[in-house]
Enzyme design. Structure first.
Site, PDB file in Angstrom:
ATOM      1  N   HIS A 240     -14.567 -42.837  -7.435  1.00 26.86           N
ATOM      2  CA  HIS A 240     -14.505 -44.260  -7.768  1.00 26.86           C
ATOM      3  C   HIS A 240     -15.703 -44.702  -8.603  1.00 26.86           C
ATOM      4  CE1 HIS A 240     -13.283 -48.452  -7.143  1.00 26.86           C
ATOM      5  NE2 HIS A 240     -14.578 -48.710  -7.009  1.00 26.86           N
ATOM      6  N   HIS A 255     -18.708 -46.598 -13.028  1.00 28.37           N
ATOM      7  CA  HIS A 255     -20.049 -47.168 -13.196  1.00 28.37           C
ATOM      8  C   HIS A 255     -21.051 -46.093 -13.614  1.00 28.37           C
ATOM      9  CE1 HIS A 255     -18.560 -50.882 -11.434  1.00 28.37           C
ATOM     10  NE2 HIS A 255     -18.052 -50.175 -10.444  1.00 28.37           N
ATOM     11  N   LYS A 298     -11.047 -52.553 -18.406  1.00 32.01           N
ATOM     12  CA  LYS A 298     -12.041 -52.892 -17.385  1.00 32.01           C
ATOM     13  C   LYS A 298     -12.730 -54.175 -17.807  1.00 32.01           C
ATOM     14  CE  LYS A 298     -14.790 -52.092 -13.763  1.00 32.01           C
ATOM     15  NZ  LYS A 298     -14.339 -51.960 -12.360  1.00 32.01           N
TER      16      LYS A 298
END
Length: 364
Positions: A240, A255, A298
């Site tokens: 993730h 990220h 995103k």
């Protein structure tokens, strides 16, 4: 008394004549009455709550793990006999000082001569959902390939192709892929100053008694699989946060600057704009970005830019251990940074430990 209420029944043992129960064990077995918390417990006290299972909605806790996570209610010791536990709390000031220490010893971060970015268009927070490509050039203008000859970079990059990006698709690791996890963690923790400083700090606070224990826990919290969709073991903290996922029609997580760069180089990443650029003039910096990953958008993906893989792992792990599910306030080069972490609350590993659900830099 009603068979489905705790009125007049708080603290009594399990009674099969009732359809629900009103003692701390009911939380462990999932058979509490609907009004158990409102009638039998006090939000800020351990009265009637000793030994309860973890509930993220509670402002403080009364189980054997709360000393480890520094979130016990103030009367936990007197009412539950818990004492202070074996681990030592990590103060806000210690988080500031240890993050500065990690920042100062990150020898593998990119230097300005090794990395050039082109952030281009800055947009207000109110326009992050517009899905417009406002930046004609890639985000990464130049990245020195020599960075990827460093053990933590190469072992990190080897992990990124071990995942199906869409949730709902079961993940399974081959023996080779499991070894890649171990190789990266050993490179990041055992063979860098960043990793050693982090372990020494957590060891001094009695969170881990050996480096082997720390490495095993990191592997479980980051790489242990759980289900985000369709009951499949389809996700993990590492996937993730670092690799990124597609959930429904949008990018979820994602990220990490290295994954972004590698995908951009393959023509699979289209950088649109940014809504936040941190105050750092060198690396690591922080960007809040809008982008399209091979057809999926995103709205705000924040990431440290130019940091080493071990630095990202260390900051996120430190914050997850010290402030799970909360904002964790750090300092890098005298400038403030907040890391937000989230716990995965639907399944556990070991003795009730929680997997990482997410971790990322807060981009105001």
């Amino acid at each position: 008394d009603s068979l489905d209420s705790c009125a007049g029944r708080c603290g009594y043992g399990t009674d099969s004549a009732y359809s629900c129960q009103c003692n701390p064990s009911c939380q462990r077995f999932g058979d509490c009455c609907h009004d158990y918390h409102s009638i039998c417990t006090t939000v800020t006290s351990c009265k009637g709550r000793c030994g309860e299972t973890y509930n993220a909605q509670n402002s403080c806790h009364c189980n054997s793990k709360c000393p480890q996570y520094n979130n016990c209610c103030s009367d936990y010791s007197s009412l539950c006999g818990g004492g202070s536990g074996s681990t030592l709390p990590i103060s806000d000031s210690e988080l500031l000082s240890v993050s500065e220490l990690l920042f100062s010893v990150d020898e593998n971060k990119a230097s300005p001569s090794q990395l050039t970015i082109s952030p281009q268009t800055l947009i207000p927070n109110s326009e992050t959902a517009t899905q417009q490509d406002l930046s004609p050039r890639p985000l990464f203008s130049y990245v020195d390939k020599a960075l990827f000859s460093r053990p933590t970079f190469s072992s990190f990059a080897a992990l990124l192709d071990n995942y199906h990006r869409k949730t709902g698709v079961s993940e399974a690791f081959s023996p080779v892929q499991l070894q890649e996890q171990v190789t990266f963690l050993q490179a990041a923790i055992s063979h860098t100053a960043v990793g050693q400083k982090l372990y020494n700090f957590l060891n001094s606070k009695k969170w881990y008694s050996s480096e082997a224990e720390f490495l095993q826990d990191l592997q479980m919290m980051w790489f242990g699989l759980y289900s985000r969709s369709s009951g499949q073991l389809d996700s993990s903290g590492f996937e993730h946060v670092f690799a990124g996922e597609i959930k429904g029609s949008k990018v979820s997580g994602f990220h990490n600057w290295i994954q972004f760069y590698l995908l951009e180089k393959q023509g699979l990443m289209n950088y649109y704009s940014h809504n936040f650029d941190g105050p750092w003039t060198g690396y690591p910096d922080v960007l809040g970005m809008q982008f399209n990953w091979d057809g999926f958008f995103k709205q705000v993906g924040s990431a440290l830019i130019g940091s080493s893989p071990e630095f990202d792992l260390a900051l996120y792990s430190l914050c997850y251990i010290a402030r799970p599910g909360k904002q964790c306030r750090l300092s890098l080069g005298g400038k403030q940074l907040a890391i937000q972490t989230y716990t995965w609350d639907k399944s556990t590993y070991g003795d009730g430990k929680k997997y990482i659900a997410s971790a990322y830099p807060v981009s105001p």
